[in-house]
Write a protein that holds these residues in place. Structure first.
Motif, short mmCIF file in Angstrom:
data_model
loop_
_atom_site.label_atom_id
_atom_site.label_comp_id
_atom_site.label_asym_id
_atom_site.label_seq_id
_atom_site.Cartn_x
_atom_site.Cartn_y
_atom_site.Cartn_z
N ASP A 1 33.18 121.92 -19.43
CA ASP A 1 33.79 121.48 -18.17
C ASP A 1 35.31 121.51 -18.29
N ARG A 2 35.98 121.69 -17.17
CA ARG A 2 37.41 121.37 -17.07
C ARG A 2 37.41 119.94 -16.56
N TYR A 3 38.09 119.03 -17.25
CA TYR A 3 37.86 117.59 -17.11
C TYR A 3 39.17 116.83 -17.19
N GLY A 4 39.32 115.81 -16.34
CA GLY A 4 40.47 114.92 -16.39
C GLY A 4 40.06 113.52 -16.00
N GLN A 5 40.97 112.57 -16.17
CA GLN A 5 40.68 111.18 -15.83
C GLN A 5 41.83 110.58 -15.03
N LEU A 6 41.49 109.63 -14.17
CA LEU A 6 42.49 108.92 -13.38
C LEU A 6 42.01 107.51 -13.09
N THR A 7 42.95 106.67 -12.69
CA THR A 7 42.64 105.32 -12.24
C THR A 7 43.11 105.21 -10.80
N ASP A 8 42.23 104.70 -9.94
CA ASP A 8 42.61 104.57 -8.53
C ASP A 8 43.45 103.30 -8.34
N PRO A 9 44.09 103.14 -7.19
CA PRO A 9 44.98 102.00 -6.99
C PRO A 9 44.27 100.64 -7.01
N PHE A 10 42.94 100.64 -7.06
CA PHE A 10 42.16 99.42 -7.03
C PHE A 10 41.59 99.08 -8.40
N GLY A 11 41.98 99.88 -9.42
CA GLY A 11 41.60 99.62 -10.79
C GLY A 11 40.35 100.32 -11.26
N HIS A 12 39.71 101.11 -10.41
CA HIS A 12 38.51 101.83 -10.82
C HIS A 12 38.89 103.11 -11.54
N ARG A 13 38.17 103.37 -12.63
CA ARG A 13 38.41 104.57 -13.45
C ARG A 13 37.50 105.70 -12.99
N TRP A 14 38.06 106.89 -12.94
CA TRP A 14 37.32 108.08 -12.52
C TRP A 14 37.52 109.19 -13.54
N SER A 15 36.45 109.92 -13.80
CA SER A 15 36.58 111.19 -14.50
C SER A 15 36.21 112.26 -13.48
N VAL A 16 36.93 113.35 -13.50
CA VAL A 16 36.75 114.42 -12.51
C VAL A 16 36.56 115.72 -13.29
N ALA A 17 35.57 116.51 -12.86
CA ALA A 17 35.27 117.72 -13.63
C ALA A 17 34.80 118.86 -12.75
N THR A 18 35.08 120.06 -13.21
CA THR A 18 34.50 121.29 -12.68
C THR A 18 33.75 121.93 -13.83
N HIS A 19 32.47 122.20 -13.62
CA HIS A 19 31.66 122.82 -14.67
C HIS A 19 32.01 124.30 -14.76
#
Length: 161
Positions: free
Chosen positions: A119-137
Protein backbone atom coordinates in the motif's frame (compact mmCIF):
# COMPACT_ATOMS: atom_id res chain seq x y z
CA UNK A 1 -50.63 -9.40 9.98
CA UNK A 2 -47.25 -9.07 11.76
CA UNK A 3 -44.77 -6.49 10.54
CA UNK A 4 -42.03 -7.87 8.30
CA UNK A 5 -38.90 -8.87 10.17
CA UNK A 6 -36.13 -6.28 10.01
CA UNK A 7 -32.75 -7.24 8.58
CA UNK A 8 -30.22 -7.97 11.35
CA UNK A 9 -27.73 -5.65 9.60
CA UNK A 10 -29.55 -2.65 8.06
CA UNK A 11 -29.28 -1.95 4.34
CA UNK A 12 -26.08 -0.07 3.53
CA UNK A 13 -24.33 -0.99 6.79
CA UNK A 14 -21.43 -3.37 7.47
CA UNK A 15 -20.97 -5.64 10.48
CA UNK A 16 -18.49 -3.25 12.10
CA UNK A 17 -19.10 0.51 12.14
CA UNK A 18 -16.95 3.11 13.93
CA UNK A 19 -18.89 5.28 16.38
CA UNK A 20 -16.85 8.32 17.43
CA UNK A 21 -17.26 10.67 20.38
CA UNK A 22 -16.26 14.24 19.48
CA UNK A 23 -15.94 17.47 21.41
CA UNK A 24 -17.95 19.41 18.83
CA UNK A 25 -19.58 16.71 16.69
CA UNK A 26 -21.26 19.23 14.36
CA UNK A 27 -17.85 20.73 13.54
CA UNK A 28 -16.47 17.20 13.13
CA UNK A 29 -19.17 16.50 10.54
CA UNK A 30 -18.08 19.60 8.61
CA UNK A 31 -14.46 18.48 8.84
CA UNK A 32 -15.20 14.92 7.61
CA UNK A 33 -17.16 16.37 4.68
CA UNK A 34 -14.26 18.65 3.73
CA UNK A 35 -11.45 16.16 4.45
CA UNK A 36 -12.89 12.87 3.22
CA UNK A 37 -15.95 13.75 1.13
CA UNK A 38 -18.33 12.44 3.80
CA UNK A 39 -22.04 12.57 3.08
CA UNK A 40 -24.35 13.24 6.00
CA UNK A 41 -27.17 10.69 6.35
CA UNK A 42 -28.82 11.97 9.53
CA UNK A 43 -28.44 14.11 12.61
CA UNK A 44 -30.39 13.89 15.89
CA UNK A 45 -30.07 16.80 18.29
CA UNK A 46 -30.76 16.36 21.98
CA UNK A 47 -31.19 18.72 24.93
CA UNK A 48 -29.01 21.80 24.70
CA UNK A 49 -28.39 21.19 21.01
CA UNK A 50 -25.79 18.46 21.52
CA UNK A 51 -25.77 15.72 18.93
CA UNK A 52 -27.25 12.52 20.32
CA UNK A 53 -26.49 10.68 17.08
CA UNK A 54 -25.25 11.44 13.59
CA UNK A 55 -24.51 9.17 10.67
CA UNK A 56 -22.19 9.83 7.74
CA UNK A 57 -21.03 7.85 4.75
CA UNK A 58 -17.41 7.90 3.63
CA UNK A 59 -17.02 5.86 0.48
CA UNK A 60 -19.00 2.66 0.99
CA UNK A 61 -18.84 2.77 4.80
CA UNK A 62 -20.84 4.32 7.60
CA UNK A 63 -19.42 6.45 10.39
CA UNK A 64 -21.52 7.35 13.42
CA UNK A 65 -20.69 10.11 15.87
CA UNK A 66 -22.01 11.94 18.91
CA UNK A 67 -21.07 14.89 21.05
CA UNK A 68 -19.30 14.30 24.33
CA UNK A 69 -21.55 13.51 27.29
CA UNK A 70 -19.07 13.54 30.19
CA UNK A 71 -21.91 13.19 32.68
CA UNK A 72 -22.48 9.75 31.15
CA UNK A 73 -18.77 8.86 30.89
CA UNK A 74 -18.66 9.53 27.14
CA UNK A 75 -15.67 11.68 26.18
CA UNK A 76 -13.50 12.00 23.09
CA UNK A 77 -9.77 11.59 22.56
CA UNK A 78 -8.90 15.18 23.50
CA UNK A 79 -10.34 14.70 27.00
CA UNK A 80 -8.50 11.38 27.21
CA UNK A 81 -5.23 13.00 26.01
CA UNK A 82 -5.09 10.74 22.95
CA UNK A 83 -6.61 7.64 21.46
CA UNK A 84 -5.29 4.09 21.10
CA UNK A 85 -7.60 3.60 18.09
CA UNK A 86 -6.72 4.33 14.47
CA UNK A 87 -9.40 4.48 11.78
CA UNK A 88 -8.17 3.05 8.48
CA UNK A 89 -9.46 4.53 5.23
CA UNK A 90 -8.78 3.09 1.76
CA UNK A 91 -9.00 5.69 -1.01
CA UNK A 92 -8.20 5.85 -4.73
CA UNK A 93 -5.44 8.48 -4.23
CA UNK A 94 -3.83 8.62 -0.79
CA UNK A 95 -1.69 11.65 -1.61
CA UNK A 96 -4.68 13.71 -2.74
CA UNK A 97 -6.77 12.62 0.25
CA UNK A 98 -4.00 13.41 2.74
CA UNK A 99 -3.53 16.87 1.16
CA UNK A 100 -7.29 17.49 1.24
CA UNK A 101 -7.50 16.43 4.91
CA UNK A 102 -4.55 18.66 5.79
CA UNK A 103 -6.21 21.64 4.08
CA UNK A 104 -9.37 20.88 6.08
CA UNK A 105 -7.41 21.02 9.35
CA UNK A 106 -5.85 17.58 9.93
CA UNK A 107 -2.26 17.21 11.11
CA UNK A 108 -0.18 14.82 9.03
CA UNK A 109 1.75 12.61 11.45
CA UNK A 110 3.30 10.36 8.78
CA UNK A 111 3.50 11.48 5.16
CA UNK A 112 2.27 8.96 2.58
CA UNK A 113 4.90 6.53 1.37
CA UNK A 114 5.06 3.16 -0.38
CA UNK A 115 5.00 0.41 2.24
CA UNK A 116 6.35 -3.14 2.32
CA UNK A 117 2.85 -4.68 2.39
CA UNK A 118 1.85 -3.18 -0.97
CA UNK A 119 0.00 0.00 0.00
CA UNK A 120 0.90 3.66 -0.29
CA UNK A 121 0.12 4.68 3.30
CA UNK A 122 0.12 7.73 5.57
CA UNK A 123 -1.26 8.82 8.93
CA UNK A 124 -2.96 11.93 10.26
CA UNK A 125 -4.80 13.22 13.30
CA UNK A 126 -8.06 15.09 12.81
CA UNK A 127 -8.83 18.31 14.72
CA UNK A 128 -10.93 16.30 17.21
CA UNK A 129 -8.08 13.99 18.24
CA UNK A 130 -9.01 10.93 16.18
CA UNK A 131 -6.15 9.13 14.44
CA UNK A 132 -6.51 8.03 10.83
CA UNK A 133 -4.41 5.91 8.53
CA UNK A 134 -5.07 6.45 4.83
CA UNK A 135 -3.99 4.08 2.08
CA UNK A 136 -4.19 3.26 -1.60
CA UNK A 137 -3.58 -0.40 -2.38
CA UNK A 138 -0.88 -0.64 -5.05
CA UNK A 139 -0.04 -4.32 -5.34
CA UNK A 140 -1.33 -7.70 -4.22
CA UNK A 141 1.42 -9.52 -2.33
CA UNK A 142 1.54 -12.94 -0.73
CA UNK A 143 2.30 -13.21 3.00
CA UNK A 144 5.73 -14.53 2.02
CA UNK A 145 6.45 -11.50 -0.17
CA UNK A 146 5.33 -9.14 2.60
CA UNK A 147 7.62 -10.93 5.09
CA UNK A 148 10.55 -10.77 2.64
CA UNK A 149 9.94 -7.04 2.04
CA UNK A 150 9.73 -6.46 5.80
CA UNK A 151 13.07 -8.21 6.35
CA UNK A 152 14.75 -5.79 3.90
CA UNK A 153 13.55 -2.65 5.69
CA UNK A 154 15.86 -0.38 7.64
CA UNK A 155 15.22 -0.65 11.42
CA UNK A 156 13.70 2.87 11.65
CA UNK A 157 10.89 1.82 9.29
CA UNK A 158 9.73 -1.20 11.29
CA UNK A 159 6.90 0.64 13.03
CA UNK A 160 6.01 3.05 10.25
CA UNK A 161 8.44 5.70 11.49
Amino acid sequence: MPAPKARPIPEGMHSLTPHLVCDGAAKAIDFYKAAFGAVEAMRLRGPGGRLMHAALRIGDSALMLVDEFPEMGSVGPQALKGSPVTLHLFVPDVDATMAQAERAGATVTMPAQDMFWGDRYGQLTDPFGHRWSVATHLQDLTPEQIQANFAKMPPAMECGQ
